[in-house]
Design a protein around this motif. Structure first.
Motif, mmCIF file in Angstrom:
data_model
loop_
_atom_site.group_PDB
_atom_site.id
_atom_site.type_symbol
_atom_site.label_atom_id
_atom_site.label_comp_id
_atom_site.label_asym_id
_atom_site.label_seq_id
_atom_site.Cartn_x
_atom_site.Cartn_y
_atom_site.Cartn_z
ATOM 1 N N PRO A 56 1.398 -9.512 -6.543
ATOM 2 C CA PRO A 56 0.195 -10.323 -6.746
ATOM 3 C C PRO A 56 -0.781 -10.242 -5.574
ATOM 4 O O PRO A 56 -2.001 -10.160 -5.773
ATOM 5 N N ALA A 57 -0.239 -10.245 -4.339
ATOM 6 C CA ALA A 57 -1.116 -10.197 -3.167
ATOM 7 C C ALA A 57 -1.826 -8.851 -3.071
ATOM 8 O O ALA A 57 -3.013 -8.781 -2.709
ATOM 9 N N VAL A 58 -1.124 -7.762 -3.389
ATOM 10 C CA VAL A 58 -1.756 -6.443 -3.356
ATOM 11 C C VAL A 58 -2.874 -6.360 -4.382
ATOM 12 O O VAL A 58 -3.970 -5.841 -4.099
ATOM 13 N N ARG A 59 -2.631 -6.858 -5.569
ATOM 14 C CA ARG A 59 -3.647 -6.813 -6.620
ATOM 15 C C ARG A 59 -4.870 -7.663 -6.270
ATOM 16 O O ARG A 59 -5.976 -7.384 -6.757
ATOM 17 N N ALA A 60 -4.671 -8.645 -5.415
ATOM 18 C CA ALA A 60 -5.793 -9.519 -5.040
ATOM 19 C C ALA A 60 -6.476 -9.077 -3.752
ATOM 20 O O ALA A 60 -7.416 -9.728 -3.299
ATOM 21 N N THR A 61 -6.022 -7.972 -3.159
ATOM 22 C CA THR A 61 -6.539 -7.526 -1.857
ATOM 23 C C THR A 61 -7.319 -6.232 -2.007
ATOM 24 O O THR A 61 -6.875 -5.293 -2.682
ATOM 25 N N ASP A 62 -8.468 -6.157 -1.364
ATOM 26 C CA ASP A 62 -9.280 -4.945 -1.306
ATOM 27 C C ASP A 62 -8.906 -4.201 -0.022
ATOM 28 O O ASP A 62 -9.326 -4.586 1.078
ATOM 29 N N ALA A 63 -8.099 -3.147 -0.158
ATOM 30 C CA ALA A 63 -7.619 -2.423 1.019
ATOM 31 C C ALA A 63 -8.771 -1.806 1.807
ATOM 32 O O ALA A 63 -8.736 -1.772 3.047
ATOM 33 N N GLU A 64 -9.789 -1.328 1.111
ATOM 34 C CA GLU A 64 -10.924 -0.732 1.816
ATOM 35 C C GLU A 64 -11.624 -1.762 2.693
ATOM 36 O O GLU A 64 -11.996 -1.470 3.843
ATOM 37 N N ALA A 65 -11.768 -2.990 2.187
ATOM 38 C CA ALA A 65 -12.404 -4.043 2.973
ATOM 39 C C ALA A 65 -11.566 -4.378 4.205
ATOM 40 O O ALA A 65 -12.104 -4.663 5.278
ATOM 41 N N VAL A 66 -10.241 -4.327 4.042
ATOM 42 C CA VAL A 66 -9.366 -4.574 5.187
ATOM 43 C C VAL A 66 -9.574 -3.485 6.240
ATOM 44 O O VAL A 66 -9.685 -3.764 7.439
ATOM 45 N N GLY A 67 -9.639 -2.231 5.798
ATOM 46 C CA GLY A 67 -9.860 -1.141 6.735
ATOM 47 C C GLY A 67 -11.179 -1.269 7.469
ATOM 48 O O GLY A 67 -11.262 -1.003 8.672
ATOM 49 N N GLU A 68 -12.208 -1.700 6.751
ATOM 50 C CA GLU A 68 -13.514 -1.890 7.390
ATOM 51 C C GLU A 68 -13.470 -3.024 8.410
ATOM 52 O O GLU A 68 -14.137 -2.968 9.448
#
Length: 380
Positions: A56-68
Protein backbone atom coordinates in the motif's frame (compact mmCIF):
# COMPACT_ATOMS: atom_id res chain seq x y z
CA UNK A 1 11.71 9.41 -14.29
CA UNK A 2 13.00 12.46 -16.09
CA UNK A 3 16.21 13.90 -14.64
CA UNK A 4 16.33 11.40 -11.77
CA UNK A 5 18.17 8.08 -11.77
CA UNK A 6 15.31 5.57 -11.37
CA UNK A 7 17.40 3.07 -9.41
CA UNK A 8 18.50 5.70 -6.90
CA UNK A 9 14.97 7.13 -6.67
CA UNK A 10 13.44 3.72 -5.97
CA UNK A 11 16.18 2.90 -3.47
CA UNK A 12 15.53 6.12 -1.55
CA UNK A 13 11.77 5.60 -1.72
CA UNK A 14 12.04 2.03 -0.42
CA UNK A 15 14.26 3.17 2.46
CA UNK A 16 11.72 5.79 3.50
CA UNK A 17 8.69 3.49 3.63
CA UNK A 18 6.92 3.28 7.02
CA UNK A 19 8.25 0.47 9.26
CA UNK A 20 11.23 -0.10 6.97
CA UNK A 21 14.41 -1.29 8.69
CA UNK A 22 17.90 -2.02 7.32
CA UNK A 23 17.23 -5.77 7.61
CA UNK A 24 13.91 -5.56 5.77
CA UNK A 25 15.42 -3.31 3.13
CA UNK A 26 18.27 -5.75 2.56
CA UNK A 27 15.72 -8.56 2.13
CA UNK A 28 13.78 -6.57 -0.47
CA UNK A 29 16.94 -5.76 -2.44
CA UNK A 30 18.47 -9.22 -2.18
CA UNK A 31 19.06 -10.28 -5.79
CA UNK A 32 16.98 -7.45 -7.23
CA UNK A 33 17.75 -3.96 -8.42
CA UNK A 34 15.91 -1.17 -6.55
CA UNK A 35 13.67 -0.58 -9.59
CA UNK A 36 12.77 -4.27 -9.92
CA UNK A 37 12.19 -4.53 -6.16
CA UNK A 38 9.95 -1.46 -6.26
CA UNK A 39 7.84 -2.89 -9.07
CA UNK A 40 7.65 -6.31 -7.40
CA UNK A 41 6.39 -4.79 -4.15
CA UNK A 42 3.96 -2.58 -6.05
CA UNK A 43 2.50 -5.61 -7.82
CA UNK A 44 2.32 -7.58 -4.55
CA UNK A 45 4.67 -10.13 -6.07
CA UNK A 46 7.87 -9.72 -4.03
CA UNK A 47 9.05 -12.92 -2.28
CA UNK A 48 10.63 -10.80 0.47
CA UNK A 49 7.26 -9.23 1.28
CA UNK A 50 4.89 -12.24 1.35
CA UNK A 51 2.29 -10.45 3.49
CA UNK A 52 2.36 -7.35 1.27
CA UNK A 53 3.33 -5.19 4.23
CA UNK A 54 4.79 -2.48 2.00
CA UNK A 55 2.52 -2.70 -1.04
CA UNK A 56 0.00 0.00 0.00
CA UNK A 57 2.79 2.46 0.85
CA UNK A 58 4.59 1.82 -2.45
CA UNK A 59 1.40 2.36 -4.42
CA UNK A 60 0.85 5.65 -2.60
CA UNK A 61 4.43 6.90 -3.12
CA UNK A 62 5.85 8.74 -6.14
CA UNK A 63 9.42 7.40 -6.35
CA UNK A 64 10.45 10.09 -8.82
CA UNK A 65 9.34 12.82 -6.41
CA UNK A 66 11.36 11.15 -3.66
CA UNK A 67 14.43 11.14 -5.89
CA UNK A 68 13.96 14.81 -6.68
CA UNK A 69 13.72 15.57 -2.96
CA UNK A 70 17.13 13.99 -2.37
CA UNK A 71 18.61 15.88 -5.31
CA UNK A 72 17.31 19.20 -3.97
CA UNK A 73 18.73 18.39 -0.53
CA UNK A 74 22.18 17.68 -1.99
CA UNK A 75 22.11 14.13 -0.61
CA UNK A 76 23.64 11.37 -2.75
CA UNK A 77 21.97 7.95 -2.88
CA UNK A 78 24.70 5.29 -2.95
CA UNK A 79 24.17 1.70 -4.03
CA UNK A 80 26.60 -1.24 -3.74
CA UNK A 81 28.62 -1.73 -6.89
CA UNK A 82 27.91 1.75 -8.19
CA UNK A 83 30.15 4.85 -8.12
CA UNK A 84 30.45 6.54 -4.74
CA UNK A 85 29.61 3.54 -2.58
CA UNK A 86 32.62 2.96 -0.26
CA UNK A 87 34.70 0.10 -1.62
CA UNK A 88 35.74 -0.84 1.93
CA UNK A 89 32.13 -1.84 2.64
CA UNK A 90 31.96 -4.21 -0.31
CA UNK A 91 31.49 -7.72 1.00
CA UNK A 92 30.91 -6.61 4.58
CA UNK A 93 28.17 -8.76 6.16
CA UNK A 94 26.46 -5.67 7.53
CA UNK A 95 26.94 -3.39 4.54
CA UNK A 96 23.97 -1.05 4.08
CA UNK A 97 21.81 -1.94 1.08
CA UNK A 98 21.38 1.79 0.53
CA UNK A 99 23.65 4.50 1.90
CA UNK A 100 23.12 8.26 1.85
CA UNK A 101 25.91 10.82 1.77
CA UNK A 102 26.30 14.54 2.32
CA UNK A 103 29.70 15.60 1.05
CA UNK A 104 32.26 13.59 -0.91
CA UNK A 105 31.85 9.83 -0.32
CA UNK A 106 35.07 9.01 -2.19
CA UNK A 107 37.27 10.42 0.60
CA UNK A 108 37.26 7.04 2.37
CA UNK A 109 38.87 5.26 -0.58
CA UNK A 110 42.60 4.58 -0.69
CA UNK A 111 43.44 6.11 2.70
CA UNK A 112 44.18 4.68 6.15
CA UNK A 113 41.11 5.06 8.39
CA UNK A 114 40.81 5.24 12.18
CA UNK A 115 37.59 5.35 14.17
CA UNK A 116 37.75 7.39 17.38
CA UNK A 117 34.78 6.73 19.65
CA UNK A 118 33.83 7.07 23.28
CA UNK A 119 31.41 8.31 25.88
CA UNK A 120 28.95 11.16 25.46
CA UNK A 121 29.93 12.42 28.91
CA UNK A 122 33.72 12.63 28.82
CA UNK A 123 36.17 14.27 31.16
CA UNK A 124 38.29 17.25 29.99
CA UNK A 125 41.18 14.77 29.73
CA UNK A 126 39.22 12.57 27.32
CA UNK A 127 38.11 15.51 25.20
CA UNK A 128 41.66 16.84 24.92
CA UNK A 129 43.12 13.43 24.02
CA UNK A 130 40.45 12.77 21.39
CA UNK A 131 40.86 16.20 19.80
CA UNK A 132 44.67 16.16 19.73
CA UNK A 133 44.88 12.55 18.55
CA UNK A 134 42.39 13.17 15.74
CA UNK A 135 44.15 16.36 14.64
CA UNK A 136 47.53 14.62 14.57
CA UNK A 137 46.17 11.65 12.63
CA UNK A 138 44.46 13.88 10.09
CA UNK A 139 47.71 15.81 9.79
CA UNK A 140 49.44 12.72 8.35
CA UNK A 141 46.59 11.97 5.96
CA UNK A 142 44.48 9.58 8.05
CA UNK A 143 40.70 9.61 7.70
CA UNK A 144 39.14 9.93 11.16
CA UNK A 145 35.75 8.23 11.43
CA UNK A 146 33.28 8.90 14.21
CA UNK A 147 29.61 9.39 14.96
CA UNK A 148 29.24 13.18 15.39
CA UNK A 149 27.70 12.64 18.83
CA UNK A 150 28.41 14.97 21.72
CA UNK A 151 31.41 14.00 23.80
CA UNK A 152 34.37 12.06 22.44
CA UNK A 153 32.96 11.80 18.90
CA UNK A 154 32.47 15.53 18.60
CA UNK A 155 35.84 16.28 20.15
CA UNK A 156 37.55 14.04 17.61
CA UNK A 157 35.83 15.63 14.65
CA UNK A 158 36.45 19.12 16.04
CA UNK A 159 40.17 18.30 16.14
CA UNK A 160 40.13 17.18 12.51
CA UNK A 161 38.22 20.26 11.35
CA UNK A 162 40.53 22.56 13.31
CA UNK A 163 43.58 21.15 11.57
CA UNK A 164 42.03 20.92 8.10
CA UNK A 165 44.41 21.61 5.24
CA UNK A 166 45.14 20.59 1.65
CA UNK A 167 47.03 17.44 2.66
CA UNK A 168 45.06 16.58 5.80
CA UNK A 169 42.88 13.51 6.05
CA UNK A 170 39.20 14.45 5.72
CA UNK A 171 36.66 13.73 8.48
CA UNK A 172 34.05 11.00 8.00
CA UNK A 173 30.91 10.78 10.12
CA UNK A 174 28.24 8.10 10.32
CA UNK A 175 25.01 9.32 11.86
CA UNK A 176 21.76 7.66 12.88
CA UNK A 177 19.30 10.26 11.60
CA UNK A 178 18.24 11.44 8.19
CA UNK A 179 20.80 13.82 6.72
CA UNK A 180 18.31 16.68 7.00
CA UNK A 181 17.99 16.08 10.76
CA UNK A 182 21.23 17.42 12.22
CA UNK A 183 21.53 15.86 15.64
CA UNK A 184 22.51 16.72 18.29
CA UNK A 185 21.64 20.37 17.67
CA UNK A 186 24.75 21.63 19.50
CA UNK A 187 26.88 19.92 16.84
CA UNK A 188 25.08 21.48 13.87
CA UNK A 189 28.01 23.70 12.87
CA UNK A 190 30.43 20.81 13.30
CA UNK A 191 28.19 18.63 11.11
CA UNK A 192 28.29 21.29 8.38
CA UNK A 193 32.08 21.52 8.63
CA UNK A 194 32.49 17.74 8.36
CA UNK A 195 30.17 17.60 5.34
CA UNK A 196 32.02 20.44 3.59
CA UNK A 197 35.52 18.98 4.10
CA UNK A 198 34.71 15.26 4.17
CA UNK A 199 31.45 13.32 4.24
CA UNK A 200 28.53 12.46 6.50
CA UNK A 201 26.98 9.03 5.88
CA UNK A 202 23.62 7.65 7.01
CA UNK A 203 21.47 4.66 6.13
CA UNK A 204 18.39 6.52 7.40
CA UNK A 205 15.97 8.18 4.99
CA UNK A 206 15.49 11.94 4.95
CA UNK A 207 13.17 13.02 7.72
CA UNK A 208 14.21 10.21 10.09
CA UNK A 209 14.46 11.67 13.63
CA UNK A 210 16.88 10.43 16.29
CA UNK A 211 15.81 7.07 17.70
CA UNK A 212 17.82 5.32 20.44
CA UNK A 213 17.64 1.89 18.79
CA UNK A 214 19.18 3.21 15.57
CA UNK A 215 22.50 4.36 17.03
CA UNK A 216 23.87 0.91 18.00
CA UNK A 217 23.15 -0.29 14.45
CA UNK A 218 24.99 2.60 12.83
CA UNK A 219 28.08 1.76 14.91
CA UNK A 220 28.66 -1.33 12.76
CA UNK A 221 29.24 1.01 9.80
CA UNK A 222 31.75 3.05 11.81
CA UNK A 223 33.67 -0.14 12.57
CA UNK A 224 33.44 -1.50 9.02
CA UNK A 225 34.87 1.72 7.57
CA UNK A 226 37.95 1.57 9.81
CA UNK A 227 41.35 -0.10 9.85
CA UNK A 228 41.55 0.39 13.62
CA UNK A 229 39.04 1.44 16.28
CA UNK A 230 40.28 3.62 19.15
CA UNK A 231 38.20 4.04 22.31
CA UNK A 232 39.26 7.14 24.25
CA UNK A 233 36.88 7.08 27.21
CA UNK A 234 33.96 4.76 27.83
CA UNK A 235 31.80 4.02 30.81
CA UNK A 236 31.18 0.40 31.70
CA UNK A 237 28.91 -1.03 28.97
CA UNK A 238 28.81 2.38 27.27
CA UNK A 239 27.55 2.94 23.74
CA UNK A 240 31.00 2.47 22.23
CA UNK A 241 30.70 -1.20 23.26
CA UNK A 242 28.59 -1.73 20.14
CA UNK A 243 31.40 -0.39 17.96
CA UNK A 244 33.94 -2.59 19.75
CA UNK A 245 31.78 -5.68 19.28
CA UNK A 246 31.23 -4.86 15.59
CA UNK A 247 34.99 -4.43 15.13
CA UNK A 248 35.73 -7.72 16.88
CA UNK A 249 33.30 -9.58 14.59
CA UNK A 250 35.24 -8.18 11.63
CA UNK A 251 38.70 -8.87 13.12
CA UNK A 252 39.37 -5.13 13.18
CA UNK A 253 41.89 -4.23 15.93
CA UNK A 254 40.54 -2.27 18.90
CA UNK A 255 42.85 0.01 20.88
CA UNK A 256 42.11 1.93 24.06
CA UNK A 257 43.50 5.03 25.74
CA UNK A 258 44.43 4.32 29.37
CA UNK A 259 42.60 6.36 31.97
CA UNK A 260 42.64 6.83 35.70
CA UNK A 261 41.38 3.83 37.67
CA UNK A 262 39.47 6.39 39.76
CA UNK A 263 37.59 7.79 36.76
CA UNK A 264 34.26 6.18 35.91
CA UNK A 265 34.63 7.56 32.39
CA UNK A 266 37.56 5.17 31.91
CA UNK A 267 35.90 2.06 33.36
CA UNK A 268 35.19 0.70 29.90
CA UNK A 269 38.53 1.57 28.33
CA UNK A 270 40.52 0.17 31.23
CA UNK A 271 38.47 -3.02 30.98
CA UNK A 272 39.35 -3.25 27.29
CA UNK A 273 43.02 -3.01 28.21
CA UNK A 274 42.57 -5.69 30.86
CA UNK A 275 40.90 -7.87 28.23
CA UNK A 276 43.91 -7.57 25.93
CA UNK A 277 43.30 -4.58 23.66
CA UNK A 278 46.39 -2.59 22.74
CA UNK A 279 47.00 0.63 24.69
CA UNK A 280 47.57 3.80 22.69
CA UNK A 281 48.80 7.12 24.06
CA UNK A 282 48.86 9.32 20.99
CA UNK A 283 48.74 9.37 17.20
CA UNK A 284 52.16 7.72 16.95
CA UNK A 285 50.89 4.64 18.77
CA UNK A 286 47.75 4.60 16.64
CA UNK A 287 49.74 4.81 13.42
CA UNK A 288 51.78 1.80 14.52
CA UNK A 289 48.53 -0.13 15.04
CA UNK A 290 47.25 0.98 11.63
CA UNK A 291 50.48 -0.04 9.96
CA UNK A 292 50.39 -3.52 11.50
CA UNK A 293 46.67 -3.98 10.80
CA UNK A 294 47.04 -3.14 7.13
CA UNK A 295 50.20 -5.23 6.75
CA UNK A 296 48.51 -8.24 8.33
CA UNK A 297 45.55 -7.82 5.98
CA UNK A 298 47.84 -7.57 2.96
CA UNK A 299 47.01 -3.87 2.50
CA UNK A 300 50.22 -1.99 3.34
CA UNK A 301 50.08 1.79 3.51
CA UNK A 302 50.35 3.43 0.12
CA UNK A 303 53.82 4.99 -0.14
CA UNK A 304 52.32 7.79 -2.23
CA UNK A 305 51.70 10.54 0.28
CA UNK A 306 54.31 9.14 2.67
CA UNK A 307 51.86 8.26 5.43
CA UNK A 308 54.13 6.53 7.91
CA UNK A 309 54.22 6.11 11.69
CA UNK A 310 55.91 9.06 13.33
CA UNK A 311 58.67 8.28 15.85
CA UNK A 312 59.07 9.95 19.20
CA UNK A 313 62.83 10.14 18.44
CA UNK A 314 63.74 7.83 21.31
CA UNK A 315 65.04 5.27 18.80
CA UNK A 316 66.82 7.86 16.68
CA UNK A 317 65.52 6.74 13.30
CA UNK A 318 67.43 8.56 10.56
CA UNK A 319 66.88 8.37 6.80
CA UNK A 320 69.46 6.38 4.94
CA UNK A 321 72.06 8.42 3.09
CA UNK A 322 72.42 7.25 -0.51
CA UNK A 323 72.48 3.44 -0.48
CA UNK A 324 73.98 3.10 3.00
CA UNK A 325 71.91 1.55 5.75
CA UNK A 326 71.15 3.40 8.95
CA UNK A 327 72.09 1.64 12.21
CA UNK A 328 68.47 0.69 12.80
CA UNK A 329 68.04 -0.66 9.27
CA UNK A 330 71.21 -2.72 9.73
CA UNK A 331 69.95 -4.02 13.08
CA UNK A 332 66.62 -5.06 11.55
CA UNK A 333 68.28 -6.67 8.54
CA UNK A 334 70.49 -8.74 10.85
CA UNK A 335 67.39 -9.84 12.82
CA UNK A 336 65.52 -11.15 9.77
CA UNK A 337 66.03 -14.74 8.61
CA UNK A 338 65.98 -16.18 5.12
CA UNK A 339 62.62 -17.68 6.07
CA UNK A 340 59.54 -15.57 7.04
CA UNK A 341 60.24 -13.66 10.26
CA UNK A 342 57.40 -12.03 12.17
CA UNK A 343 57.53 -8.50 13.53
CA UNK A 344 57.29 -9.90 17.07
CA UNK A 345 60.50 -11.86 16.48
CA UNK A 346 62.23 -8.78 15.07
CA UNK A 347 61.21 -6.75 18.12
CA UNK A 348 62.62 -9.36 20.48
CA UNK A 349 65.90 -9.54 18.59
CA UNK A 350 66.41 -5.79 18.20
CA UNK A 351 64.73 -4.23 21.27
CA UNK A 352 63.32 -1.52 18.98
CA UNK A 353 59.91 0.10 19.25
CA UNK A 354 57.11 -1.21 17.02
CA UNK A 355 57.15 2.00 15.01
CA UNK A 356 60.89 1.98 14.36
CA UNK A 357 61.07 -1.72 13.48
CA UNK A 358 58.05 -1.62 11.16
CA UNK A 359 59.34 1.50 9.47
CA UNK A 360 62.79 0.01 8.93
CA UNK A 361 61.25 -3.19 7.52
CA UNK A 362 59.22 -1.15 5.07
CA UNK A 363 62.26 0.89 4.00
CA UNK A 364 64.33 -2.26 3.50
CA UNK A 365 61.55 -3.82 1.46
CA UNK A 366 61.36 -0.69 -0.71
CA UNK A 367 65.11 -0.95 -1.30
CA UNK A 368 64.87 -4.61 -2.29
CA UNK A 369 66.70 -5.94 0.78
CA UNK A 370 63.66 -7.65 2.32
CA UNK A 371 60.65 -9.52 0.97
CA UNK A 372 57.38 -8.66 2.72
CA UNK A 373 54.27 -10.71 3.36
CA UNK A 374 51.18 -10.48 5.57
CA UNK A 375 52.89 -9.50 8.82
CA UNK A 376 56.29 -11.09 8.06
CA UNK A 377 59.56 -10.31 6.28
CA UNK A 378 62.42 -12.41 4.91
CA UNK A 379 65.76 -11.67 3.31
CA UNK A 380 65.83 -11.53 -0.46
Amino acid sequence: MSGVDPEQACAAALTGLPEMTPVRLAALLDGLSPLDAWEAVRSANHPGDPRHRFTPAVRATDAEAVGERYARAGVAVLLPGRPGYPAVLAGDPGAPAVLFAEGDPTVVDGRPRVAIVGTRSPTPYGQQVASEMAADLAGVGVVVVSGLAIGIDGSAHAGVVRGAGPTAGPPVAVVGTGLDQRYPPQNERLWAAVASTGVVFSEAALGTPPRPRVFPARNRIIAALSDVVVVVESHHKGGSTYTVEAAARRSIPVCAVPGSVRSRASDGTNQLLFDGCSPVRDATDVMAAVYLARASAGRPLDPVGAVRPRDRTDDGVEPAVGRRLSPIQRSVLDAVDDTPTTLETILIRTDLSIVSAARACDELADRGRLRSGAGWWSKV
